[in-house]
Scaffold this motif. Structure first.
Motif, PDB file in Angstrom:
ATOM      1  N   ASP A 120       1.050  -1.453   0.127  1.00  0.00           N
ATOM      2  CA  ASP A 120      -0.419  -0.134   0.242  1.00  0.00           C
ATOM      3  C   ASP A 120       0.365   1.320  -0.466  1.00  0.00           C
ATOM      4  N   CYS A 121       0.759   2.199  -1.107  1.00  0.00           N
ATOM      5  CA  CYS A 121       1.665   3.061  -0.860  1.00  0.00           C
ATOM      6  C   CYS A 121       0.904   4.502  -0.967  1.00  0.00           C
ATOM      7  N   LEU A 122       1.481   5.976  -0.948  1.00  0.00           N
ATOM      8  CA  LEU A 122       0.986   6.907  -1.222  1.00  0.00           C
ATOM      9  C   LEU A 122       2.044   7.692  -2.145  1.00  0.00           C
ATOM     10  N   VAL A 123       1.530   8.237  -3.175  1.00  0.00           N
ATOM     11  CA  VAL A 123       1.832   8.494  -4.204  1.00  0.00           C
ATOM     12  C   VAL A 123       2.307  10.120  -4.937  1.00  0.00           C
ATOM     13  N   MET A 124       3.355  11.155  -4.974  1.00  0.00           N
ATOM     14  CA  MET A 124       2.712  12.060  -5.506  1.00  0.00           C
ATOM     15  C   MET A 124       3.205  12.349  -6.993  1.00  0.00           C
ATOM     16  N   PHE A 125       2.614  12.424  -7.979  1.00  0.00           N
ATOM     17  CA  PHE A 125       2.352  13.743  -8.881  1.00  0.00           C
ATOM     18  C   PHE A 125       2.910  15.024  -9.240  1.00  0.00           C
ATOM     19  N   LEU A 126       4.360  14.966 -10.625  1.00  0.00           N
ATOM     20  CA  LEU A 126       4.247  16.171 -10.625  1.00  0.00           C
ATOM     21  C   LEU A 126       4.516  15.940 -12.372  1.00  0.00           C
ATOM     22  N   ASN A 127       3.951  17.142 -12.845  1.00  0.00           N
ATOM     23  CA  ASN A 127       4.298  17.688 -14.332  1.00  0.00           C
ATOM     24  C   ASN A 127       5.440  17.723 -14.869  1.00  0.00           C
ATOM     25  N   PHE A 128       5.825  16.923 -15.738  1.00  0.00           N
ATOM     26  CA  PHE A 128       7.045  17.022 -16.320  1.00  0.00           C
ATOM     27  C   PHE A 128       7.253  17.781 -16.850  1.00  0.00           C
ATOM     28  N   SER A 129       6.234  18.042 -17.988  1.00  0.00           N
ATOM     29  CA  SER A 129       6.284  19.788 -18.340  1.00  0.00           C
ATOM     30  C   SER A 129       7.116  20.931 -17.971  1.00  0.00           C
ATOM     31  N   ARG A 130       5.927  21.391 -17.013  1.00  0.00           N
ATOM     32  CA  ARG A 130       5.959  22.017 -16.258  1.00  0.00           C
ATOM     33  C   ARG A 130       6.818  22.235 -15.681  1.00  0.00           C
ATOM     34  N   LEU A 131       7.954  21.091 -15.405  1.00  0.00           N
ATOM     35  CA  LEU A 131       9.794  21.152 -14.858  1.00  0.00           C
ATOM     36  C   LEU A 131      10.446  20.769 -15.170  1.00  0.00           C
ATOM     37  N   VAL A 132      11.013  21.066 -17.104  1.00  0.00           N
ATOM     38  CA  VAL A 132      11.966  21.430 -17.873  1.00  0.00           C
ATOM     39  C   VAL A 132      11.123  22.869 -18.550  1.00  0.00           C
ATOM     40  N   ALA A 133      10.482  23.160 -18.729  1.00  0.00           N
ATOM     41  CA  ALA A 133      10.168  24.791 -19.173  1.00  0.00           C
ATOM     42  C   ALA A 133      10.108  25.863 -18.239  1.00  0.00           C
ATOM     43  N   PRO A 134      11.150  26.584 -19.323  1.00  0.00           N
ATOM     44  CA  PRO A 134      11.053  28.228 -18.278  1.00  0.00           C
ATOM     45  C   PRO A 134      10.254  28.217 -17.183  1.00  0.00           C
ATOM     46  N   CYS A 135      11.200  29.054 -15.603  1.00  0.00           N
ATOM     47  CA  CYS A 135      10.084  28.722 -15.096  1.00  0.00           C
ATOM     48  C   CYS A 135       9.220  30.764 -15.571  1.00  0.00           C
ATOM     49  N   THR A 136       7.931  31.071 -15.038  1.00  0.00           N
ATOM     50  CA  THR A 136       7.553  32.460 -15.024  1.00  0.00           C
ATOM     51  C   THR A 136       7.953  32.941 -13.766  1.00  0.00           C
ATOM     52  N   ARG A 137       7.481  32.534 -12.613  1.00  0.00           N
ATOM     53  CA  ARG A 137       8.262  32.862 -11.191  1.00  0.00           C
ATOM     54  C   ARG A 137       9.381  32.678 -11.496  1.00  0.00           C
ATOM     55  N   ALA A 138      10.800  32.552 -12.239  1.00  0.00           N
ATOM     56  CA  ALA A 138      12.024  32.456 -12.679  1.00  0.00           C
ATOM     57  C   ALA A 138      12.564  32.268 -10.863  1.00  0.00           C
ATOM     58  N   CYS A 139      11.950  31.170 -10.509  1.00  0.00           N
ATOM     59  CA  CYS A 139      12.340  30.844  -9.454  1.00  0.00           C
ATOM     60  C   CYS A 139      13.901  29.675  -9.154  1.00  0.00           C
ATOM     61  N   ALA A 140      15.183  30.231  -8.606  1.00  0.00           N
ATOM     62  CA  ALA A 140      16.276  30.090  -8.435  1.00  0.00           C
ATOM     63  C   ALA A 140      16.330  28.341  -8.403  1.00  0.00           C
ATOM     64  N   PHE A 141      15.510  27.571  -7.490  1.00  0.00           N
ATOM     65  CA  PHE A 141      15.310  26.341  -6.823  1.00  0.00           C
ATOM     66  C   PHE A 141      14.391  25.615  -7.887  1.00  0.00           C
ATOM     67  N   HIS A 142      13.792  26.065  -8.944  1.00  0.00           N
ATOM     68  CA  HIS A 142      13.244  25.525 -10.110  1.00  0.00           C
ATOM     69  C   HIS A 142      14.550  25.036 -11.151  1.00  0.00           C
ATOM     70  N   SER A 143      15.625  25.640 -11.334  1.00  0.00           N
ATOM     71  CA  SER A 143      16.649  25.453 -12.187  1.00  0.00           C
ATOM     72  C   SER A 143      17.596  24.068 -11.218  1.00  0.00           C
ATOM     73  N   THR A 144      17.704  24.762 -10.158  1.00  0.00           N
ATOM     74  CA  THR A 144      18.240  23.278  -8.941  1.00  0.00           C
ATOM     75  C   THR A 144      17.101  21.953  -9.751  1.00  0.00           C
ATOM     76  N   VAL A 145      16.460  22.131  -9.526  1.00  0.00           N
ATOM     77  CA  VAL A 145      15.264  20.708  -9.614  1.00  0.00           C
ATOM     78  C   VAL A 145      15.658  19.921 -10.978  1.00  0.00           C
ATOM     79  N   ILE A 146      15.489  21.157 -12.262  1.00  0.00           N
ATOM     80  CA  ILE A 146      15.928  20.547 -13.301  1.00  0.00           C
ATOM     81  C   ILE A 146      17.328  19.839 -13.300  1.00  0.00           C
ATOM     82  N   GLU A 147      18.712  20.190 -12.753  1.00  0.00           N
ATOM     83  CA  GLU A 147      19.614  19.657 -12.169  1.00  0.00           C
ATOM     84  C   GLU A 147      20.013  18.690 -11.653  1.00  0.00           C
TER      85      GLU A 147
END
Length: 234
Positions: free
Chosen positions: A114-141
């Motif tokens: 039995d498990c709990l899974v978090m789903f994240l959108n891949f396209s929004r991960l690799v696309a340029p962030c409109t909020r210019a989040c510094a940590f967003h590029s960290t997650v891409i790396e």
């Protein structure tokens, strides 16, 4: 919007665990909420044995295990199952099936418990962030590092399966486990049925081979616990 915020609030207790994982390395807990909002986080519970992803299908989201454990499996044309990996909390899956280059998922993902899974959108991960989040590029790396590690694991499995005999496959697997944990006694993440699936061999034949190796003093074993003897490590 309200449902999204409720989903994100349900993930907050897992922030201390998540920031220690390879995907969220160097991300501060206080930045997780904004990051998960950017990636359209949502969660879902699965019962043991339930399919999470099916091979031959394409997905928009990849998964992160929050609780429990999942198996990545492949099946051939005859229905024979092979276990590629078991993934505990913090590990990701399904990232290949979300890329533009992938026509479909190369493997299925099944809830091992039995498990709990978090789903994240891949396209929004690799696309340029409109909020210019510094940590967003960290997650891409971080994602690039995760993919490189997964590629290494696949190469290691190919090296194991390329061995000519069942004994050689088993020894190659056990020696790899020994190198990873650094001790000659260790517990593998598979039971006997799962180990046979991982090595792509018959379960009964594998049990007989393990018994022979114990009799010959090559290994010691009880269920999922193994010890490599001096003869093996010389």
């Amino acid at each position: 919007m309200l449902l999204l915020m409720q989903q994100m609030n349900s993930v907050k207790p897992f922030y201390p665990m998540l920031v220690k994982t390879p995907l969220f390395s160097d991300i501060r807990e206080e930045d997780m909420t904004q990051l998960l909002y950017c990636l359209r986080c949502h969660t879902k519970e699965f019962d043991a044995g339930q399919f999470i992803f099916f091979s031959e299908e394409k997905y928009d989201n990849f998964g992160v295990v929050l609780e429990g454990r999942v198996q990545v499996i492949t099946e051939d044309l005859f229905g024979n199952r092979s276990i590629t990996a078991k993934l505990p909390p913090g590990e990701i899956f399904g990232q290949i099936a979300t890329t533009e280059e992938a026509r479909y998922a190369p493997a299925s993902v099944v809830a091992d418990t039995d498990c709990l899974v978090m789903f994240l959108n891949f396209s929004r991960l690799v696309a340029p962030c409109t909020r210019a989040c510094a940590f967003h590029s960290t997650v891409i790396e971080n994602m690039m590092n995760v993919l490189a590690k997964r590629n290494l694991l696949m190469n290691q499995k190919l090296a194991i399966l390329s061995q000519r005999t069942m004994r050689d496959k088993l020894l190659a697997f056990l020696l790899l486990q020994y190198k990873q944990v650094g001790t000659r006694t260790f517990t593998i993440p598979f039971n006997r049925d799962e180990l046979a699936d991982f090595l792509c061999v018959n379960r009964s034949a594998l049990s007989r081979e393990i018994a022979k190796m114990i009799d010959e003093g090559i290994i010691e074993s009880h269920r999922s616990n193994f010890t490599l003897t001096d003869e093996t490590l010389l």
